[in-house]
Design a protein around this motif. Structure first.
Motif, PDB file in Angstrom:
ATOM      1  N   ASP A  86       0.512  -1.080  -0.212  1.00 24.63           N
ATOM      2  CA  ASP A  86       0.029   0.292   0.596  1.00 24.63           C
ATOM      3  C   ASP A  86       0.666   1.280   0.161  1.00 24.63           C
ATOM      4  O   ASP A  86       2.408   1.444   0.164  1.00 24.63           O
ATOM      5  CB  ASP A  86      -1.429   0.164   0.395  1.00 24.63           C
ATOM      6  CG  ASP A  86      -0.288   0.417   2.572  1.00 24.63           C
ATOM      7  OD1 ASP A  86       0.702   0.924   3.024  1.00 24.63           O
ATOM      8  OD2 ASP A  86      -0.773  -0.135   3.431  1.00 24.63           O
ATOM      9  N   ILE A 129      -4.519  -3.340  -4.291  1.00 28.71           N
ATOM     10  CA  ILE A 129      -4.906  -2.220  -3.556  1.00 28.71           C
ATOM     11  C   ILE A 129      -5.164  -1.109  -4.372  1.00 28.71           C
ATOM     12  O   ILE A 129      -4.194  -1.331  -5.151  1.00 28.71           O
ATOM     13  CB  ILE A 129      -3.612  -2.262  -2.564  1.00 28.71           C
ATOM     14  CG1 ILE A 129      -3.423  -2.475  -1.455  1.00 28.71           C
ATOM     15  CG2 ILE A 129      -3.949  -0.841  -1.349  1.00 28.71           C
ATOM     16  CD1 ILE A 129      -2.122  -2.836  -0.641  1.00 28.71           C
ATOM     17  N   ASP A 130      -6.144  -1.137  -4.457  1.00 34.26           N
ATOM     18  CA  ASP A 130      -6.576   0.350  -5.082  1.00 34.26           C
ATOM     19  C   ASP A 130      -6.358   2.172  -4.524  1.00 34.26           C
ATOM     20  O   ASP A 130      -5.930   1.874  -3.693  1.00 34.26           O
ATOM     21  CB  ASP A 130      -7.995   0.565  -5.819  1.00 34.26           C
ATOM     22  CG  ASP A 130      -9.147   1.112  -4.529  1.00 34.26           C
ATOM     23  OD1 ASP A 130      -8.763   1.240  -4.010  1.00 34.26           O
ATOM     24  OD2 ASP A 130     -10.291  -0.260  -5.049  1.00 34.26           O
ATOM     25  N   SER A 134      -8.412   0.701  -0.759  1.00 31.93           N
ATOM     26  CA  SER A 134      -9.216  -0.702  -0.189  1.00 31.93           C
ATOM     27  C   SER A 134      -8.103  -2.171  -1.141  1.00 31.93           C
ATOM     28  O   SER A 134      -7.574  -1.895  -1.916  1.00 31.93           O
ATOM     29  CB  SER A 134     -11.383  -0.820  -1.590  1.00 31.93           C
ATOM     30  OG  SER A 134     -11.754   0.060  -1.179  1.00 31.93           O
ATOM     31  N   VAL A 135      -8.901  -3.236  -0.051  1.00 32.88           N
ATOM     32  CA  VAL A 135      -7.644  -4.442  -0.817  1.00 32.88           C
ATOM     33  C   VAL A 135      -8.762  -5.042  -1.377  1.00 32.88           C
ATOM     34  O   VAL A 135     -10.310  -5.510  -0.513  1.00 32.88           O
ATOM     35  CB  VAL A 135      -7.579  -4.744   0.918  1.00 32.88           C
ATOM     36  CG1 VAL A 135      -6.627  -5.486   0.466  1.00 32.88           C
ATOM     37  CG2 VAL A 135      -6.567  -4.010   0.960  1.00 32.88           C
ATOM     38  N   TRP A 136      -8.543  -5.620  -2.594  1.00 30.04           N
ATOM     39  CA  TRP A 136      -8.991  -6.763  -3.260  1.00 30.04           C
ATOM     40  C   TRP A 136      -8.301  -8.104  -2.917  1.00 30.04           C
ATOM     41  O   TRP A 136      -6.986  -8.195  -3.055  1.00 30.04           O
ATOM     42  CB  TRP A 136      -9.523  -6.734  -4.890  1.00 30.04           C
ATOM     43  CG  TRP A 136     -10.056  -4.516  -4.772  1.00 30.04           C
ATOM     44  CD1 TRP A 136      -9.185  -3.712  -4.327  1.00 30.04           C
ATOM     45  CD2 TRP A 136     -11.026  -5.230  -5.285  1.00 30.04           C
ATOM     46  NE1 TRP A 136     -10.594  -2.959  -4.950  1.00 30.04           N
ATOM     47  CE2 TRP A 136     -11.480  -3.479  -5.810  1.00 30.04           C
ATOM     48  CE3 TRP A 136     -12.224  -6.183  -5.784  1.00 30.04           C
ATOM     49  CZ2 TRP A 136     -12.702  -2.904  -5.878  1.00 30.04           C
ATOM     50  CZ3 TRP A 136     -13.486  -5.348  -6.274  1.00 30.04           C
ATOM     51  CH2 TRP A 136     -13.471  -4.003  -5.848  1.00 30.04           C
ATOM     52  N   VAL A 145     -14.635 -12.990  -5.526  1.00 26.68           N
ATOM     53  CA  VAL A 145     -13.582 -11.445  -5.071  1.00 26.68           C
ATOM     54  C   VAL A 145     -13.763 -11.099  -3.755  1.00 26.68           C
ATOM     55  O   VAL A 145     -15.625  -9.886  -4.049  1.00 26.68           O
ATOM     56  CB  VAL A 145     -13.361 -10.742  -6.195  1.00 26.68           C
ATOM     57  CG1 VAL A 145     -12.150  -9.664  -6.387  1.00 26.68           C
ATOM     58  CG2 VAL A 145     -12.369 -11.389  -7.316  1.00 26.68           C
ATOM     59  N   THR A 146     -13.079 -10.540  -2.941  1.00 31.11           N
ATOM     60  CA  THR A 146     -13.555 -10.012  -1.824  1.00 31.11           C
ATOM     61  C   THR A 146     -12.972  -8.530  -1.919  1.00 31.11           C
ATOM     62  O   THR A 146     -11.741  -8.774  -1.982  1.00 31.11           O
ATOM     63  CB  THR A 146     -13.285 -10.669  -0.549  1.00 31.11           C
ATOM     64  OG1 THR A 146     -13.572 -11.926  -0.610  1.00 31.11           O
ATOM     65  CG2 THR A 146     -13.675  -9.725   0.790  1.00 31.11           C
ATOM     66  N   ARG A 147     -14.116  -7.528  -1.164  1.00 30.59           N
ATOM     67  CA  ARG A 147     -13.352  -5.727  -1.094  1.00 30.59           C
ATOM     68  C   ARG A 147     -13.401  -5.930   0.231  1.00 30.59           C
ATOM     69  O   ARG A 147     -14.122  -5.682   0.510  1.00 30.59           O
ATOM     70  CB  ARG A 147     -14.201  -5.091  -2.086  1.00 30.59           C
ATOM     71  CG  ARG A 147     -13.574  -3.523  -2.323  1.00 30.59           C
ATOM     72  CD  ARG A 147     -13.881  -3.025  -3.083  1.00 30.59           C
ATOM     73  NE  ARG A 147     -15.308  -3.256  -2.410  1.00 30.59           N
ATOM     74  CZ  ARG A 147     -16.159  -1.626  -3.187  1.00 30.59           C
ATOM     75  NH1 ARG A 147     -15.261  -0.707  -4.009  1.00 30.59           N
ATOM     76  NH2 ARG A 147     -17.276  -0.808  -3.367  1.00 30.59           N
ATOM     77  N   ILE A 148     -12.386  -5.018   0.862  1.00 28.92           N
ATOM     78  CA  ILE A 148     -12.521  -4.256   1.934  1.00 28.92           C
ATOM     79  C   ILE A 148     -11.813  -3.344   1.698  1.00 28.92           C
ATOM     80  O   ILE A 148     -11.122  -2.684   1.726  1.00 28.92           O
ATOM     81  CB  ILE A 148     -10.999  -5.344   2.618  1.00 28.92           C
ATOM     82  CG1 ILE A 148     -11.144  -7.054   2.615  1.00 28.92           C
ATOM     83  CG2 ILE A 148     -11.615  -4.614   4.399  1.00 28.92           C
ATOM     84  CD1 ILE A 148     -10.340  -7.532   3.254  1.00 28.92           C
ATOM     85  N   LEU A 149     -13.151  -2.294   2.446  1.00 29.79           N
ATOM     86  CA  LEU A 149     -13.642  -0.675   2.164  1.00 29.79           C
ATOM     87  C   LEU A 149     -12.008  -0.153   2.925  1.00 29.79           C
ATOM     88  O   LEU A 149     -12.092  -0.244   4.209  1.00 29.79           O
ATOM     89  CB  LEU A 149     -14.944  -0.625   1.977  1.00 29.79           C
ATOM     90  CG  LEU A 149     -15.690  -0.747   0.747  1.00 29.79           C
ATOM     91  CD1 LEU A 149     -17.103  -0.015   1.507  1.00 29.79           C
ATOM     92  CD2 LEU A 149     -15.058  -0.935  -0.244  1.00 29.79           C
TER      93      LEU A 149
END
Length: 171
Positions: A86, A129-130, A134-136, A145-149
């Motif tokens: 990140d 990481i966008d 958020s972590v994808w 696909v899981t996204r952790i905001l």
């Protein structure tokens, strides 16, 4: 970036290829023997590699020297397959034991000895990481696909970072 056997090579926009040391030679990572699985670049330009060797997570400087070597068990590190860094240069690694490990840039584990686990994780593979932080996580076992905001510091897109010679930095 390309991982070939024990070697990590960088291909530039014009198709040229060079080793990590910047002098045409390759950097051999002890995160190998077995197989390098993934690489990422931190804000200092160092390359982090995960593999199946005796050292599962390793940081290599631009000059080719090992900065950090992290073995199995630290922060839940076990069978690593994916890596993302990140904007604060914190390292996240997906593990084959259905967990995600988190490390400071200096190599200290922030995750528990089991890694971060959740009932929804099953064979996590890729991680990214966008720009919003958020972590994808690509979850192979659940075909999802899981996204952790907002779980990470914002990261500049690789293309923007490369253009400005600031890969792995905050946008």
């Amino acid at each position: 970036l390309t991982v070939t056997a024990e070697t990590v090579w960088i291909a530039d926009g014009s198709g040229g290829v060079s080793g990590l040391a910047g002098n045409g030679t390759a950097v051999n990572s002890s995160a190998y023997p077995g197989g390098n699985m993934a690489v990422a670049i931190d804000s200092g330009g160092n390359v982090w590699s995960v593999g199946t060797g005796s050292t599962l997570l390793e940081e290599i400087s631009q000059g080719g020297s090992t900065q950090n070597a992290i073995a199995s068990g630290a922060g839940g590190l076990d069978l690593p397959v994916g890596i993302a860094i990140d904007g604060n240069s914190q390292i996240r690694v997906t593990n084959g034991n259905n967990s995600v490990s988190l490390f400071l840039n200096a190599g200290a584990a922030l995750s528990p000895s089991t890694g971060f686990t959740a009932g929804s994780l099953s064979t996590p593979r890729g991680i990214a990481i966008d720009v919003a932080g958020s972590v994808w996580i690509a979850d192979k076992g659940n075909n999802s696909v899981t996204r952790i905001l907002g779980a990470a510091a914002r990261a500049a897109p690789l293309a923007t970072g490369a253009k400005n010679n600031r890969t792995g930095s905050k946008p």
